[in-house]
Design an enzyme around this catalytic site. Structure first.
Site, PDB file in Angstrom:
ATOM      1  N   CYS A   1      -7.895  -4.377   0.334  1.00 50.16           N
ATOM      2  CA  CYS A   1      -7.443  -5.277  -0.735  1.00 50.16           C
ATOM      3  C   CYS A   1      -5.956  -5.558  -0.587  1.00 50.16           C
ATOM      4  O   CYS A   1      -5.212  -4.737  -0.041  1.00 50.16           O
ATOM      5  CB  CYS A   1      -7.668  -4.648  -2.102  1.00 50.16           C
ATOM      6  N   ASP A   2      -5.549  -6.705  -1.105  1.00 52.37           N
ATOM      7  CA  ASP A   2      -4.128  -7.020  -1.171  1.00 52.37           C
ATOM      8  C   ASP A   2      -3.919  -8.108  -2.206  1.00 52.37           C
ATOM      9  O   ASP A   2      -4.864  -8.792  -2.606  1.00 52.37           O
ATOM     10  CB  ASP A   2      -3.573  -7.467   0.181  1.00 52.37           C
ATOM     11  N   GLN A   3      -2.680  -8.254  -2.632  1.00 49.93           N
ATOM     12  CA  GLN A   3      -2.290  -9.289  -3.588  1.00 49.93           C
ATOM     13  C   GLN A   3      -1.023  -9.966  -3.116  1.00 49.93           C
ATOM     14  O   GLN A   3      -0.156  -9.324  -2.517  1.00 49.93           O
ATOM     15  CB  GLN A   3      -1.991  -8.695  -4.962  1.00 49.93           C
TER      16      GLN A   3
END
Length: 179
Positions: free
Chosen positions: A50-52
């Site tokens: 995951c990443d933002q």
């Protein structure tokens, strides 16, 4: 089980930005990179990365990207920049199996920060700095950061770092979770 991917995120971001990736594509690429790195160590496992990313402006995904604050003064600068403006948070999740991406989802949340005074910014950081310092945009929506906003359009889960409902749907469809 949570495993560190051992990725130099700053170097990866710099390389991907040099390739011209926008905020949405950058979040997706970083999530995939993390999942791929871990997948090599755990064959046969479904690995979630995951990443933002955060982009400022009212356009789609090509606004100026904001990174995590490097220190308290940078956090104050970021909050002054976001104050009274719209920004977009892109939350990406990628599942990899045996070194191959098999599912991905990127959610974009439109967030309007209310105008903030310098006194408010300082008081907010005094209260929440130890927790929000690790967050892109310098806020935790599940904590005191909620008071920074006048409007949020999108998933609370995505803001917290994981597009949870699409992930659960994938896991049900795959038979990992009961339908």
């Amino acid at each position: 089980e949570a495993l560190s991917p051992g990725v130099d995120e700053d170097a990866a971001k710099d390389a991907l930005r040099a390739d011209g990736l926008d905020a949405r594509a950058l979040a997706d690429a970083l999530a995939e990179l993390k999942a791929l790195k871990v997948s090599r160590r755990v064959p046969g496992a479904l690995v979630l990365g995951c990443d933002q990313t955060l982009s400022v402006g009212d356009g789609a995904d090509r606004g100026d990207m904001i990174d995590k604050a490097v220190d308290r003064a940078d956090a104050e600068r970021i909050l002054r920049l976001l104050s009274g403006r719209v920004h977009h948070l892109h939350s990406a999740a990628v599942i990899v199996l045996n070194g191959e991406p098999i599912w991905r989802h990127v959610e974009r949340v439109r967030m309007t920060m209310r105008p903030l005074s310098d006194d408010f910014i300082r008081a907010y950081l005094d209260d929440d700095w130890d927790a929000c310092r690790w967050c892109v945009g310098c806020y935790r929506i599940e904590g005191p950061g909620a008071q920074l906003f006048s409007r949020v359009e999108g998933s609370q889960f995505a803001i917290q770092g994981l597009p949870l409902l699409p992930l659960l749907d994938f896991l049900r469809t795959r038979g990992v979770l009961a339908a």
